[in-house]
Design a protein around this motif. Structure first.
Motif, PDB file in Angstrom:
ATOM      1  N   ARG A   3       0.809  -1.220   0.000  1.00  0.00           N
ATOM      2  CA  ARG A   3       0.000   0.000   0.000  1.00  0.00           C
ATOM      3  C   ARG A   3       0.833   1.256   0.000  1.00  0.00           C
ATOM      4  NH1 ARG A   3      -2.855  -1.017   5.207  1.00  0.00           N
ATOM      5  NH2 ARG A   3      -1.022  -2.325   5.425  1.00  0.00           N
ATOM      6  N   LYS A   4       2.051   1.187  -0.511  1.00  0.00           N
ATOM      7  CA  LYS A   4       2.881   2.406  -0.523  1.00  0.00           C
ATOM      8  C   LYS A   4       3.210   2.783  -1.957  1.00  0.00           C
ATOM      9  CE  LYS A   4       4.683   2.640   4.042  1.00  0.00           C
ATOM     10  NZ  LYS A   4       4.388   1.365   4.699  1.00  0.00           N
ATOM     11  N   PRO A   5       2.228   3.324  -2.679  1.00  0.00           N
ATOM     12  CA  PRO A   5       2.434   3.579  -4.107  1.00  0.00           C
ATOM     13  C   PRO A   5       3.566   4.567  -4.380  1.00  0.00           C
ATOM     14  CG  PRO A   5       0.376   4.568  -3.357  1.00  0.00           C
ATOM     15  CD  PRO A   5       0.864   3.707  -2.262  1.00  0.00           C
ATOM     16  N   VAL A   6       3.756   5.564  -3.506  1.00  0.00           N
ATOM     17  CA  VAL A   6       4.804   6.556  -3.767  1.00  0.00           C
ATOM     18  C   VAL A   6       6.169   5.884  -3.768  1.00  0.00           C
ATOM     19  CG1 VAL A   6       5.878   8.645  -2.924  1.00  0.00           C
ATOM     20  CG2 VAL A   6       3.422   8.415  -2.783  1.00  0.00           C
ATOM     21  N   LYS A  12      10.830   2.369  -8.740  1.00  0.00           N
ATOM     22  CA  LYS A  12      10.908   1.882 -10.125  1.00  0.00           C
ATOM     23  C   LYS A  12      11.510   2.924 -11.031  1.00  0.00           C
ATOM     24  CE  LYS A  12       7.995  -1.960 -10.687  1.00  0.00           C
ATOM     25  NZ  LYS A  12       6.715  -2.535 -11.030  1.00  0.00           N
ATOM     26  N   LEU A  13      11.195   4.203 -10.769  1.00  0.00           N
ATOM     27  CA  LEU A  13      11.754   5.266 -11.606  1.00  0.00           C
ATOM     28  C   LEU A  13      13.245   5.446 -11.341  1.00  0.00           C
ATOM     29  CD1 LEU A  13       9.078   8.096 -11.567  1.00  0.00           C
ATOM     30  CD2 LEU A  13       9.916   6.830 -13.540  1.00  0.00           C
ATOM     31  N   VAL A  53      12.024  -2.225  -0.911  1.00  0.00           N
ATOM     32  CA  VAL A  53      10.663  -1.832  -1.265  1.00  0.00           C
ATOM     33  C   VAL A  53       9.850  -3.014  -1.762  1.00  0.00           C
ATOM     34  CG1 VAL A  53       9.308  -0.370  -2.780  1.00  0.00           C
ATOM     35  CG2 VAL A  53      11.349   0.530  -1.709  1.00  0.00           C
ATOM     36  N   PHE A  54      10.450  -3.873  -2.604  1.00  0.00           N
ATOM     37  CA  PHE A  54       9.663  -4.941  -3.218  1.00  0.00           C
ATOM     38  C   PHE A  54       9.847  -6.297  -2.540  1.00  0.00           C
ATOM     39  CE2 PHE A  54      10.014  -1.760  -6.522  1.00  0.00           C
ATOM     40  CZ  PHE A  54       8.688  -1.644  -6.912  1.00  0.00           C
ATOM     41  N   GLY A  55      10.632  -6.354  -1.503  1.00  0.00           N
ATOM     42  CA  GLY A  55      10.798  -7.619  -0.802  1.00  0.00           C
ATOM     43  C   GLY A  55      12.031  -8.367  -1.264  1.00  0.00           C
ATOM     44  N   LEU A  56      12.582  -9.151  -0.326  1.00  0.00           N
ATOM     45  CA  LEU A  56      13.842  -9.839  -0.582  1.00  0.00           C
ATOM     46  C   LEU A  56      13.715 -10.882  -1.693  1.00  0.00           C
ATOM     47  CD1 LEU A  56      16.670  -9.851   0.565  1.00  0.00           C
ATOM     48  CD2 LEU A  56      15.975 -11.655   2.101  1.00  0.00           C
TER      49      LEU A  56
END
Lengths: 145, 121, 185
Positions: A3-6, A12-13, A53-56
């Motif tokens: 739930r952390k879109p920012v 990703k950017l 951010v995206f997990g290990l």
């Protein structure tokens, strides 16, 4: 982290630019500040940010354990191999002047190769160290075995 | 022996920082805190080396047109590699701390020592 | 004496003292990151741009992350020490006084005639342009003149990576679990 879109979007950017900057630092080290040590760390920091951010698991799928270990060793081997190559071509160990037709371009080639080796090992070591620490936490910590 | 304040002040600050780190290492029982102190010590040693390499009016050691005076590049080379080696060895120390926590359930060195003494017959 | 130098050094002293006083290890680690970043700014002022770059990336970045990762596993409160505080203080003051005495014989800060600048450094500065050909003298010393050193440093980093894997890696973990089970029986 669903739930952390920012965070997700900015990671990703940012990631490709961090990787690109690391490559710039790696290959521009002859002319300005930078070199293999800094580049390796910056390259690793892109992976660390990604896994924060995206997990290990996601990050480890990008860079599997076998590849990490191969990279860790191959950096040192590239470095030492450049030294061996300069022995084989008639110079002393790590004397790059003999690597190409004239001493200056030989030095240039040698420095590029060994900086690449340094960058590879530093990158792999930092990623391995971070993944290993983070992996401990995922297993529930030292008490939860 | 003459004392020159302007000529030595940053060596003195470096020594103060170094001793702050040293104090944390020997006075605090927590192993992570000890490593933090060791890091402070390490950074002050780096600062000592870099201060010694500075030349008044010099610039960063990158060859360019019109620049004649450079600061000494040798300490920079030594410290640059030392920083990266420092973080690698710190990581090794932290890994040992994690294993100690796993084996003893605590990272306070006085408690670990008490447990060791208990275990001995 | 540069005013920015003095301000940065003063801020480093304050940060270091705050680290000593802080019982919360999380805050201490963050302060260590700040300390490291301040030192990086100071390196940049002292003309060591490569070192400043490395310190900002490694000291303020990676080592903070690793310390936080350790705190997540070991807890972030530090217990009050039981031993007397005066003994370490005495040791530190005596050592510091000895070091301070040593600085009186040191050459002045920034003096171009210091012995440190007269040995090999001026050869690097004068000849590296023709001998190695890279504008960044630090790179040519690191990679070419002192290539042996750097090979050793890279090997140390390799060994540290292998060491962390041996202590905490997957193979080490399953071995430990097996040992623990044998202990329980």
């Amino acid at each position: 982290m669903k739930r952390k879109p920012v965070l997700r979007v900015s990671t990703k950017l940012l990631t490709p630019f961090i990787l690109l900057f690391a490559l710039y630092v790696q290959f521009h080290g002859d002319y300005g500040p930078g070199g293999g040590f800094q580049a390796g760390v910056i390259f690793a920091s892109a992976f660390i940010l990604y896994s924060l951010v995206f997990g290990l698991e996601t990050a480890q799928r990008v860079l599997p354990a076998a590849i990490r270990r191969i990279l860790l060793g191959s950096g040192v081997l590239i470095y030492a191999g450049t030294g061996i190559a300069s022995i084989l071509m008639g110079g002393n160990f790590l004397n790059y002047s003999v690597l190409a037709h004239d001493p200056l371009s030989g030095q240039h080639l040698g420095i590029m190769l060994i900086e690449f080796g340094v960058g590879t090992t530093v990158f792999a070591a930092m990623v391995i160290i971070f993944f290993t620490f983070a992996g401990q936490y995922r297993r529930g910590g030292p008490d939860g075995n | 022996m003459e004392i020159n304040f302007l000529g030595h002040y940053n060596y003195w600050v470096v020594i103060f920082l170094m001793m702050t780190g040293f104090y944390v290492v020997i006075a605090r029982p927590n192993l992570v805190k000890k490593l933090i102190g060791l890091n402070i010590f390490q950074i002050s040693v780096f600062l000592l080396y870099i201060s010694m390499g500075k030349v008044d009016g010099g610039s960063a050691p990158i060859l360019a047109e019109g620049i004649k005076i450079f600061s000494n590049p040798l300490p920079h080379v030594l410290i640059l590699t030392a920083i990266v080696v420092g973080v690698a060895t710190t990581a090794l120390g932290l890994a040992l701390v994690v294993r100690i926590k796993e084996a003893y359930g605590t990272i306070e060195d006085d408690e670990i020592q008490a447990m060791e003494e208990e275990m001995e017959p | 004496m540069n005013i920015i130098d003095v301000v940065l050094l003063a801020m480093m002293v304050i940060t270091a003292l705050a680290v000593v006083r802080m019982r919360n290890l999380f805050a201490a680690v963050m302060l260590l990151g700040i300390f490291s970043l301040l030192s990086a700014s100071l390196y940049a002022l002292l003309d060591a741009v490569d070192v400043a770059f490395t310190e900002a990336a490694v000291g303020a970045g990676i080592s903070t992350v690793l310390m936080l990762g350790t705190l997540a596993l070991t807890g972030e409160r530090e217990k009050k020490p039981h031993r007397p505080a005066w003994l370490p203080l005495v040791v530190v003051v005596v050592t510091g006084a000895a070091l301070l005495y040593g600085t009186f014989d040191m050459p002045l800060y920034g003096d171009p005639n210091d012995p440190i600048h007269k040995h090999v450094a001026d050869r690097y500065i004068e000849r590296s342009g023709q001998e190695v050909g890279t504008p960044n003298i630090v790179t040519s010393v690191l990679a070419s003149y002192r290539g042996f050193d750097t090979l050793g440093e890279v090997t140390v980093i390799f060994t540290a990576g292998v060491g962390v894997l041996a202590l905490l890696g997957r193979g080490a973990l399953s071995r430990r679990r097996r040992l623990n089970k044998e202990d329980d029986r």
